[in-house]
Design a protein around this motif. Structure first.
Motif, PDB file in Angstrom:
ATOM      1  N   GLU A 255       0.804  -1.220   0.000  1.00 35.74           N
ATOM      2  CA  GLU A 255       0.000   0.000   0.000  1.00 35.74           C
ATOM      3  C   GLU A 255       0.849   1.289   0.000  1.00 35.74           C
ATOM      4  N   ARG A 256       2.038   1.233   0.569  1.00 30.66           N
ATOM      5  CA  ARG A 256       2.853   2.438   0.661  1.00 30.66           C
ATOM      6  C   ARG A 256       3.855   2.593  -0.477  1.00 30.66           C
ATOM      7  N   ILE A 257       4.219   1.483  -1.117  1.00 25.77           N
ATOM      8  CA  ILE A 257       5.279   1.544  -2.117  1.00 25.77           C
ATOM      9  C   ILE A 257       4.789   1.202  -3.522  1.00 25.77           C
ATOM     10  N   CYS A 258       3.872   0.268  -3.638  1.00 24.19           N
ATOM     11  CA  CYS A 258       3.389  -0.137  -4.960  1.00 24.19           C
ATOM     12  C   CYS A 258       2.281   0.805  -5.433  1.00 24.19           C
TER      13      CYS A 258
ATOM     14  N   GLN B   2       6.813  -1.080 -14.137  1.00 21.42           N
ATOM     15  CA  GLN B   2       6.211   0.241 -13.994  1.00 21.42           C
ATOM     16  C   GLN B   2       6.037   0.612 -12.532  1.00 21.42           C
ATOM     17  N   MET B   3       5.699  -0.363 -11.682  1.00 27.30           N
ATOM     18  CA  MET B   3       5.611  -0.079 -10.251  1.00 27.30           C
ATOM     19  C   MET B   3       6.959   0.390  -9.714  1.00 27.30           C
ATOM     20  N   VAL B   4       8.039  -0.252 -10.150  1.00 26.06           N
ATOM     21  CA  VAL B   4       9.378   0.155  -9.721  1.00 26.06           C
ATOM     22  C   VAL B   4       9.687   1.561 -10.236  1.00 26.06           C
TER      23      VAL B   4
ATOM     24  N   PHE C  89      11.981   5.098  -4.214  1.00 25.68           N
ATOM     25  CA  PHE C  89      12.549   4.185  -3.222  1.00 25.68           C
ATOM     26  C   PHE C  89      12.991   2.880  -3.883  1.00 25.68           C
ATOM     27  N   LEU C  90      12.099   2.260  -4.677  1.00 29.24           N
ATOM     28  CA  LEU C  90      12.445   0.998  -5.331  1.00 29.24           C
ATOM     29  C   LEU C  90      13.476   1.201  -6.433  1.00 29.24           C
TER      30      LEU C  90
END
Length: 192
Positions: free
Chosen positions: A17-20, A111-113, A118-119
């Motif tokens: 929930e916080r990163i993706c 795309q999420m990265v 952060f990622l």
């Protein structure tokens, strides 16, 4: 039956929930806030602890009707396993009946990265893989040719559209490749 370790359950939910993020449509680039059933599923999957303090569940099947976010869910789980599961030399394979389908999930992961500073700072992105800096850990989209998959040591297998597999060969090769891992995860997702 194992007990729920709420810290481990929350860690997985919070990572997602916080990163993706969502990557397509009206919600693109917005945080991936889990629906309640997804939150419950992730909590059970990563928070249920068996003997020795390890994850109880090693294999999971999810069957969903079309257009219910299974690509985002499986992509986010894979990223959690790479970035936050603390498995040395984690090999995470995204598989499907054909490379195009496996790449569909992998493209969501990429795309999420890219959406997360952060990622992005913790990995390198290649055409068919994401590698975690300073480790031997990676996510890789693979073809359906089972004969070339012997010798893997998978920490996780994310098999999309399992119902469309032409036979059990790839599934068998990948699921038997987890034997050297202490808490592997084999996840099959399919259209209901």
């Amino acid at each position: 039956m194992g007990k729920i370790d709420q810290v481990k359950a929350n860690r997985a939910v919070n990572f997602i929930e916080r990163i993706c993020t969502h990557v397509k449509g009206d919600l693109a680039n917005q945080p991936f806030i889990l629906e309640q059933w997804q939150r419950d599923y992730i909590s059970q999957l990563f928070g249920t602890i068996g003997a020795g303090g390890l994850r109880q569940y090693r294999t999971s099947f999810v069957f969903l009707p079309r257009k219910n976010g299974k690509s985002n869910l499986i992509a986010a789980i894979g990223l959690y396993l790479l970035f936050a599961d603390n498995e040395p030399g984690a090999e995470i394979y995204v598989a499907a009946a054909d490379r195009e389908q496996a790449n569909a999930i992998f493209e969501v992961q990429k795309q999420m990265v890219l959406n997360s500073a952060f990622l992005r700072g913790k990995c390198k992105i290649y055409r068919n893989s994401i590698t975690l800096n300073g480790t031997n850990s990676f996510i890789k989209a693979i073809s359906a040719d089972a004969s070339t998959k012997h010798g893997f040591s998978a920490h996780a297998v994310l098999y999309d559209e399992l119902h469309s597999a032409p036979n059990r060969e790839l599934w068998e090769v990948l699921t038997t490749s987890v034997g050297a891992r202490s808490q592997p995860l084999v996840l099959g997702i399919s259209t209901a």
